[in-house]
Design a protein around this motif. Sequence first.
Motif, mmCIF file in Angstrom:
data_model
loop_
_atom_site.group_PDB
_atom_site.id
_atom_site.type_symbol
_atom_site.label_atom_id
_atom_site.label_comp_id
_atom_site.label_asym_id
_atom_site.label_seq_id
_atom_site.Cartn_x
_atom_site.Cartn_y
_atom_site.Cartn_z
ATOM 1 N N THR A 34 -27.753 -51.631 3.456
ATOM 2 C CA THR A 34 -28.426 -51.361 4.304
ATOM 3 C C THR A 34 -29.087 -50.673 4.821
ATOM 4 N N LEU A 35 -30.003 -50.298 3.309
ATOM 5 C CA LEU A 35 -30.948 -49.477 4.132
ATOM 6 C C LEU A 35 -32.667 -50.498 3.607
ATOM 7 N N ALA A 36 -31.468 -51.407 2.747
ATOM 8 C CA ALA A 36 -32.392 -52.698 2.384
ATOM 9 C C ALA A 36 -32.797 -53.164 4.013
ATOM 10 N N ASP A 37 -31.794 -53.476 4.601
ATOM 11 C CA ASP A 37 -31.790 -54.468 6.086
ATOM 12 C C ASP A 37 -32.947 -53.821 6.786
ATOM 13 N N ASP A 38 -32.600 -52.107 6.696
ATOM 14 C CA ASP A 38 -33.578 -51.512 7.524
ATOM 15 C C ASP A 38 -34.904 -51.629 7.127
ATOM 16 N N LEU A 39 -35.032 -51.414 5.723
ATOM 17 C CA LEU A 39 -36.608 -51.611 5.701
ATOM 18 C C LEU A 39 -37.687 -52.659 5.630
ATOM 19 N N ALA A 40 -36.456 -54.090 5.228
ATOM 20 C CA ALA A 40 -36.982 -55.977 5.734
ATOM 21 C C ALA A 40 -37.124 -55.250 6.999
ATOM 22 N N GLN A 41 -36.054 -54.673 8.047
ATOM 23 C CA GLN A 41 -36.763 -55.205 9.337
ATOM 24 C C GLN A 41 -37.609 -54.257 9.828
ATOM 25 N N GLU A 42 -38.044 -53.121 9.334
ATOM 26 C CA GLU A 42 -39.377 -52.350 9.740
ATOM 27 C C GLU A 42 -40.658 -53.407 9.115
ATOM 28 N N ALA A 43 -40.284 -53.555 7.979
ATOM 29 C CA ALA A 43 -41.392 -54.219 7.554
ATOM 30 C C ALA A 43 -41.872 -55.647 8.689
ATOM 31 N N ILE A 44 -40.578 -56.280 8.598
ATOM 32 C CA ILE A 44 -41.426 -57.681 9.835
ATOM 33 C C ILE A 44 -42.131 -57.230 10.839
ATOM 34 N N SER A 45 -41.432 -55.991 11.271
ATOM 35 C CA SER A 45 -41.799 -55.578 12.933
ATOM 36 C C SER A 45 -42.692 -55.412 12.228
ATOM 37 N N LYS A 46 -43.406 -54.224 12.033
ATOM 38 C CA LYS A 46 -44.591 -53.632 11.827
ATOM 39 C C LYS A 46 -46.246 -55.363 11.615
ATOM 40 N N GLY A 47 -45.280 -55.745 10.566
ATOM 41 C CA GLY A 47 -46.317 -56.869 9.923
ATOM 42 C C GLY A 47 -46.435 -58.106 11.216
ATOM 43 N N LEU A 48 -45.438 -57.985 12.405
ATOM 44 C CA LEU A 48 -45.052 -59.087 13.863
ATOM 45 C C LEU A 48 -46.778 -58.040 14.550
ATOM 46 N N GLN A 49 -46.400 -56.595 14.577
ATOM 47 C CA GLN A 49 -47.364 -56.098 15.122
ATOM 48 C C GLN A 49 -48.556 -56.124 14.368
ATOM 49 N N LYS A 50 -49.084 -56.256 13.608
ATOM 50 C CA LYS A 50 -50.121 -56.273 12.957
ATOM 51 C C LYS A 50 -50.757 -57.771 12.381
ATOM 52 N N ALA A 51 -49.658 -58.444 13.101
ATOM 53 C CA ALA A 51 -49.549 -60.342 12.786
ATOM 54 C C ALA A 51 -51.516 -60.165 13.031
#
Length: 184
Positions: A34-51
């Motif tokens: 569950t935490l891994a899913d949250d971390l991956a999601q957060e990383a993708i979200s930040k990656g998309l914001q800072k693309a």
Amino acid sequence: MFDLVSLSSQIKKRIAEERPRLYRMAYAWCCDPTLADDLAQEAISKGLQKAGQLREAERLQSWLYAILHNCWRTHLRRQRPDQPLDEEAFPCDDCPETVNQRQQVVDRVRAAIKALPLGQREVITLVDLNGFAYAEVARILDIPIGTVMSRLSRARQALLVALADVQQQSPQTSSPRASLRRVK
């Protein structure tokens, strides 16, 4: 303008495609799905914001892993329990008791080193106290490097035995080996 929009959409697509790898890495770090899913999601979200900040598209994967690592570290920081100040130990480095204990340890280490055979004493002082490399010690003492290594090993073992009680008496260290420092 069209190329920038097209490039941006390609990067966003590639970021989204990295999700399984980010999840695997996050899971390897935290061992919690569950935490891994949250971390991956957060990383993708930040990656998309800072693309737009990504300068080299070929470094996308390492850039995303760096973001994931930052997310993981932020999570770990949040997990640190608060400790009341009353329970915090405040070490005193200049207290007479601490100075006296430190001097006793120094005296014991000096005595243990003095008790070593001369060859071992020479090698351990050159390597551990003065920081010379094995090859340099071999040149200095004009002995083979294998002899340096074996003498050093025997000297360290002898010191461990001789100073075992010193390590057990030190209440300030969390690790029994932390009170003695090896210089290499």
